[in-house]
Design a protein around this motif. Structure first.
Motif, PDB file in Angstrom:
ATOM      1  N   LEU A  18      15.721   6.661 -25.369  1.00 33.88           N
ATOM      2  CA  LEU A  18      16.654   6.081 -24.402  1.00 33.88           C
ATOM      3  C   LEU A  18      15.921   5.081 -23.516  1.00 33.88           C
ATOM      4  O   LEU A  18      14.961   5.442 -22.825  1.00 33.88           O
ATOM      5  CB  LEU A  18      17.280   7.185 -23.544  1.00 33.88           C
ATOM      6  N   MET A  19      16.375   3.841 -23.570  1.00 32.54           N
ATOM      7  CA  MET A  19      15.773   2.780 -22.760  1.00 32.54           C
ATOM      8  C   MET A  19      16.822   2.179 -21.825  1.00 32.54           C
ATOM      9  O   MET A  19      17.994   2.080 -22.187  1.00 32.54           O
ATOM     10  CB  MET A  19      15.201   1.689 -23.656  1.00 32.54           C
ATOM     11  N   ILE A  20      16.345   1.783 -20.650  1.00 33.54           N
ATOM     12  CA  ILE A  20      17.220   1.098 -19.696  1.00 33.54           C
ATOM     13  C   ILE A  20      16.602  -0.245 -19.360  1.00 33.54           C
ATOM     14  O   ILE A  20      15.455  -0.316 -18.866  1.00 33.54           O
ATOM     15  CB  ILE A  20      17.410   1.922 -18.410  1.00 33.54           C
ATOM     16  N   GLY A  39      17.689   8.549 -33.229  1.00 33.01           N
ATOM     17  CA  GLY A  39      18.250   7.241 -32.924  1.00 33.01           C
ATOM     18  C   GLY A  39      17.850   6.725 -31.558  1.00 33.01           C
ATOM     19  O   GLY A  39      17.220   7.421 -30.756  1.00 33.01           O
ATOM     20  N   VAL A  40      18.244   5.455 -31.301  1.00 28.97           N
ATOM     21  CA  VAL A  40      17.873   4.785 -30.054  1.00 28.97           C
ATOM     22  C   VAL A  40      19.119   4.343 -29.310  1.00 28.97           C
ATOM     23  O   VAL A  40      20.155   4.012 -29.924  1.00 28.97           O
ATOM     24  CB  VAL A  40      16.963   3.564 -30.310  1.00 28.97           C
ATOM     25  N   ILE A  41      19.022   4.351 -27.995  1.00 30.80           N
ATOM     26  CA  ILE A  41      20.085   3.829 -27.131  1.00 30.80           C
ATOM     27  C   ILE A  41      19.438   2.896 -26.129  1.00 30.80           C
ATOM     28  O   ILE A  41      18.427   3.249 -25.489  1.00 30.80           O
ATOM     29  CB  ILE A  41      20.827   4.950 -26.389  1.00 30.80           C
ATOM     30  N   PRO A  73      23.635  12.597 -17.990  1.00 31.36           N
ATOM     31  CA  PRO A  73      23.471  14.002 -18.397  1.00 31.36           C
ATOM     32  C   PRO A  73      22.009  14.430 -18.271  1.00 31.36           C
ATOM     33  O   PRO A  73      21.100  13.585 -18.294  1.00 31.36           O
ATOM     34  CB  PRO A  73      23.932  13.996 -19.858  1.00 31.36           C
ATOM     35  N   SER A  74      21.794  15.712 -18.171  1.00 35.21           N
ATOM     36  CA  SER A  74      20.437  16.223 -17.950  1.00 35.21           C
ATOM     37  C   SER A  74      19.484  15.828 -19.070  1.00 35.21           C
ATOM     38  O   SER A  74      18.286  15.603 -18.839  1.00 35.21           O
ATOM     39  CB  SER A  74      20.474  17.749 -17.806  1.00 35.21           C
ATOM     40  N   GLU A  75      20.011  15.701 -20.288  1.00 39.02           N
ATOM     41  CA  GLU A  75      19.138  15.372 -21.430  1.00 39.02           C
ATOM     42  C   GLU A  75      18.684  13.914 -21.444  1.00 39.02           C
ATOM     43  O   GLU A  75      17.931  13.503 -22.313  1.00 39.02           O
ATOM     44  CB  GLU A  75      19.814  15.729 -22.763  1.00 39.02           C
ATOM     45  N   TRP A  76      19.137  13.124 -20.454  1.00 41.06           N
ATOM     46  CA  TRP A  76      18.698  11.734 -20.346  1.00 41.06           C
ATOM     47  C   TRP A  76      17.521  11.573 -19.382  1.00 41.06           C
ATOM     48  O   TRP A  76      17.142  10.460 -19.042  1.00 41.06           O
ATOM     49  CB  TRP A  76      19.862  10.860 -19.873  1.00 41.06           C
ATOM     50  N   GLY A  77      16.962  12.664 -18.944  1.00 45.38           N
ATOM     51  CA  GLY A  77      15.891  12.598 -17.943  1.00 45.38           C
ATOM     52  C   GLY A  77      14.633  11.896 -18.433  1.00 45.38           C
ATOM     53  O   GLY A  77      13.783  11.489 -17.633  1.00 45.38           O
TER      54      GLY A  77
END
Length: 777
Positions: free
Chosen positions: A567-569, A733-735, A752-756
């Motif tokens: 997960l990238m921002i 996968g990637v987001i 969500p908590s899993e995005w920490g």
């Protein structure tokens, strides 16, 4: 004895003896009320020997059943020398055309009342009178016959015998179904993380007749976690029917497949998928009358045989199965499916069939406290859907366009149209509305002109069915009926809005907060389970979906390994409307980073069609060899299926789609079918008049207007789109989230908590580095 059947005289007769055509040709909406008044007028004209609305009830043991039949006769004359059961029927038909045997159902209903009365009062003979009252002329025509008790008994028991074959079928089926449920095991070798908790919570909620709000991440197996305990509850007698409710046709495949899995595991259950009339109609046009549709002609002569046939031979009654039996028996597939629903255990259908005040299934929900469970899938969608269900609007242009239809031959209707137009103009002028305006109080000036116009239009709608503008006129008529029906619901949860757009002026009764009306609708069942991956924040959804403080709620974490998701921002790019054009290239380069670094299928989600098409053109110009597809507005069902099928057939696909649209939720692309998603923007709904009404309303009530109108709905779209990527324990996968607001606490707190474990990236080099590390593991 558990084999007790309760049935009304009217339903008994109409089911066993029904015949004839479907005919949904226009009939006055006021006739039902006029019919009631006609009954009362006739009843009041009689003397003391007449007892109106006489209740009758009879219980009999028949084979292995106890049948309780009840009803209410319009009236009974009790004379010294005889008793007469009076059955009153109001009509607009010329009384000269009504003969003694005009309608055999009228006699049949009265004969059942006469039998029960004779039995209770030990009569050997009784008279029946049919009274036909003409609503317009108030003329009356009567027919009277005498019947012996033995004849009535033979008739009544014959009706019961015909009904019993259906009751027997139902009870035998219930026994077979319940035995299969007892031996049914959870269909997978083990529960996913969180799946057992959701199943147990669902079971407990149904047992206690309460509501559950469950936020369960994508991939947890929400559908099976709610269906399996519901089926078990049915087998134990806690509920009699399951309604699995969806927002979109495309999302029905998951519950259908879940039921198929349980059926393959030994479950016997009648499952029906209700398809909208316009999508299942076999006629060239959706015209439900014997003149225009051969399926409507004689439908009721054949439909019981069709029901018996499908019930004996099919458990999973999909759209194609319904159509095949409708063709076989030459019946209307839509009306056939509604009849079959009475015999189904699980009904998979749209939200409308439970909640919409105009179309909900009254055959199930006429009384309160029915023992049904509502499984409400992707429940976040019900917030906005319910606002529209309980709202109504009228366009001035419709009245202007159609008034000349009546100018020559129907001057009263023409004047009625002019009065409504004048009221529109007067309201706009009086309130000094330039473009948009709303107020909390009702604007009552339109009420009586519309009510009067509805009444005056009815003769035209009956007499002019071949007029070239008929369809447009009747559409406006029903819009006015809906408007008046919603008017009856108007309270402090509504506003009245007006928009002044060029030639057109629009008035709307807008339900800003539908929670109260949803809460009332939920009383139609015993228990309701709201579930979604994105009930974020949970308190917001409980508030707007009719929840109470004592309702159950549960939040579950993702069952999948965190390391499988990259997960990238990228929070150094603004996608606000004012900044979009200058950041096109930065967005395109970010997309290129993902799709060129590793070959595979990707989704790119946008907040609007216009923005999506602009980025699409830049990306195509820079990369003419990329395999790109783009979502179009108003795609037909076959086009949607073709779009999704590409993910199974190709391995280098980049699909552009809109957040909150048909491809951003409810689709399951497992494994290599999808390896990444780029989400552009925080999903905020477009700033508009109605969104600002919501903002003002909730600012006033709880000081969270911007959150309720924009932030929460927007972030739910983001989370739904992101949920397309990881669908199983093996998925990787990637987001990539692109927007500077993703680093703002107001938005980040909704992660969500899993995005920490997200990583901030600021350039293409950053992205490439993170991807290389992720994909090599």
């Amino acid at each position: 004895m558990n084999n007790i059947i309760k049935v009304s005289v009217r339903n008994l007769i109409e089911f066993v003896l029904r015949s004839g055509d479907i005919d949904n040709s226009f009939m006055s909406m006021g006739r039902a009320l006029e019919g009631t008044l006609a009954h009362q007028k006739v009843q009041k004209s009689y003397g003391h020997e007449y007892q109106a609305e006489y209740s009758l009830k009879h219980s009999l043991k028949y084979h292995k059943f106890v049948i309780e039949v009840e009803g209410r006769a319009d009236g009974i004359f009790i004379f010294p020398d005889k008793v007469v059961v009076d059955e009153i029927k109001s009509t607009t038909r010329n009384l000269d055309d009504i003969e003694e045997d005009y309608n055999h159902l009228h006699w049949a209903q009265a004969k059942c009342y006469a039998y029960i009365y004779s039995l209770e009062n030990h009569l050997d003979k009784i008279d029946i009178q049919l009274t036909y009252f003409h609503i317009d002329t108030e003329e009356i025509k009567k027919f009277q016959r005498s019947f012996s008790f033995d004849d009535l008994k033979e008739f009544f028991l014959n009706i019961i015998e015909q009904y019993i074959k259906w009751a027997s079928l139902t009870f035998d089926w219930a026994e077979l179904r319940n035995n299969s449920i007892k031996s049914l095991n959870f269909p997978f070798t083990k529960y996913r993380k969180g799946q057992r908790e959701l199943a147990v919570a669902t079971y407990k909620t149904i047992k206690e007749g309460k509501k559950l709000f469950a936020q369960a991440p994508t991939g947890i197996g929400k559908t099976m976690s709610t269906l399996f305990p519901s089926i078990k509850s049915m087998g134990e007698g806690s509920i009699s029917k399951i309604f699995y409710l969806t927002a979109k046709t495309i999302t029905r495949e998951v519950p259908i497949n879940s039921m198929k899995i349980m059926i393959e595991g030994g479950l016997r259950s009648k499952v029906l998928i209700i398809t909208a009339k316009d999508k299942i109609c076999l006629n060239d046009e959706v015209k439900c009358n014997p003149k225009d549709c051969t399926y409507a002609k004689g439908h009721f002569n054949r439909v019981n045989d069709a029901i018996m046939d499908i019930f004996k031979n099919e458990d999973m009654m999909t759209r194609d199965i319904i159509i095949s039996y409708a063709n076989k028996h030459h019946v209307c597939p839509f009306e056939f499916s509604l009849d079959v629903s009475l015999w189904a255990d699980t009904i998979i259908c749209d939200y409308n069939y439970v909640f919409d005040p105009q179309v909900y299934l009254k055959r199930f929900f006429e009384g309160a406290g029915n023992d049904y469970v509502f499984l409400i899938d992707e429940a976040h969608n019900l917030v906005d859907r319910s606002r529209e269900m309980f709202s109504a609007s009228l366009n001035k242009s419709d009245f202007l366009d159609l008034k000349d239809v009546f100018k020559e031959r129907y001057p009263n209707i023409y004047k009625g149209f002019n009065k409504v137009n004048s009221k529109f103009n007067w309201i706009i002028k009086d309130l000094k509305i330039e473009e948009e305006y709303y107020q909390i109080d009702e604007i009552s000036d339109l009420y009586y002109p519309i009510k009067s116009l509805i009444t005056s239009m009815e003769p035209w709608l009956i007499e002019e069915k071949d007029h070239e503008k008929y369809e447009k006129v009747i559409e406006l008529y029903f819009s006015m009926i809906t408007y008046m029906n919603i008017w009856e619901l108007y309270d402090e949860h509504y506003v009245t809005s007006m928009e002044n757009k060029d030639r057109d002026k629009i008035i709307k009764l807008y339900c800003v907060d539908s929670s109260y009306l949803l809460k009332q609708a939920l009383f139609r069942g015993k228990s309701s389970i709201f579930f979604s991956a994105t009930l974020t924040p949970l308190e917001y959804h409980m508030d707007l979906l009719g929840g109470n403080k004592d309702d159950y709620h549960i939040r579950l974490s993702s069952p999948f390994p965190r390391e499988n998701l990259c997960l990238m921002i990228r929070d150094n790019i603004s996608t606000r409307y004012k900044d979009r054009e200058r950041t096109y290239i930065d967005v395109v380069k970010s997309i290129e980073s993902l799709v060129l670094r590793k070959k595979g299928n990707y989704f790119v989600f946008f907040p609007s069609y216009i923005y999506m098409k602009s980025i699409y053109e830049v990306l195509v110009d820079r990369n003419p060899n990329l395999n790109l597809i783009i979502q179009e507005a108003d795609m037909r069902e076959t086009e949607r299926e073709d779009f999704l099928n590409k993910f199974s057939k190709e391995d280098d696909l980049i699909a552009f789609a809109v957040m909150g649209g048909i491809f951003s939720e409810g689709i399951d692309l497992v494994g290599e079918k999808l390896i990444g998603a780029i989400i552009i923007g925080v999903g905020l709904p477009q700033i508009c008049f109605e969104r600002n009404i919501i903002k003002d309303y909730f600012n006033h009530h709880i000081e969270q207007g911007f959150e309720y109108a924009y932030i929460y709905p927007g972030m739910n779209k983001v989370l739904q789109a992101a949920g397309r990527v990881i669908r199983s324990e093996e998925d990787k996968g990637v987001i990539l989230l692109i927007d500077d607001r993703f680093s703002n606490y107001r938005y980040r707190q909704l992660f969500p908590s899993e995005w920490g474990h997200y990583k901030r990236v600021s350039s293409r080099i950053n992205i490439d580095s993170v991807l290389d590390e992720f994909w090599k593991n």
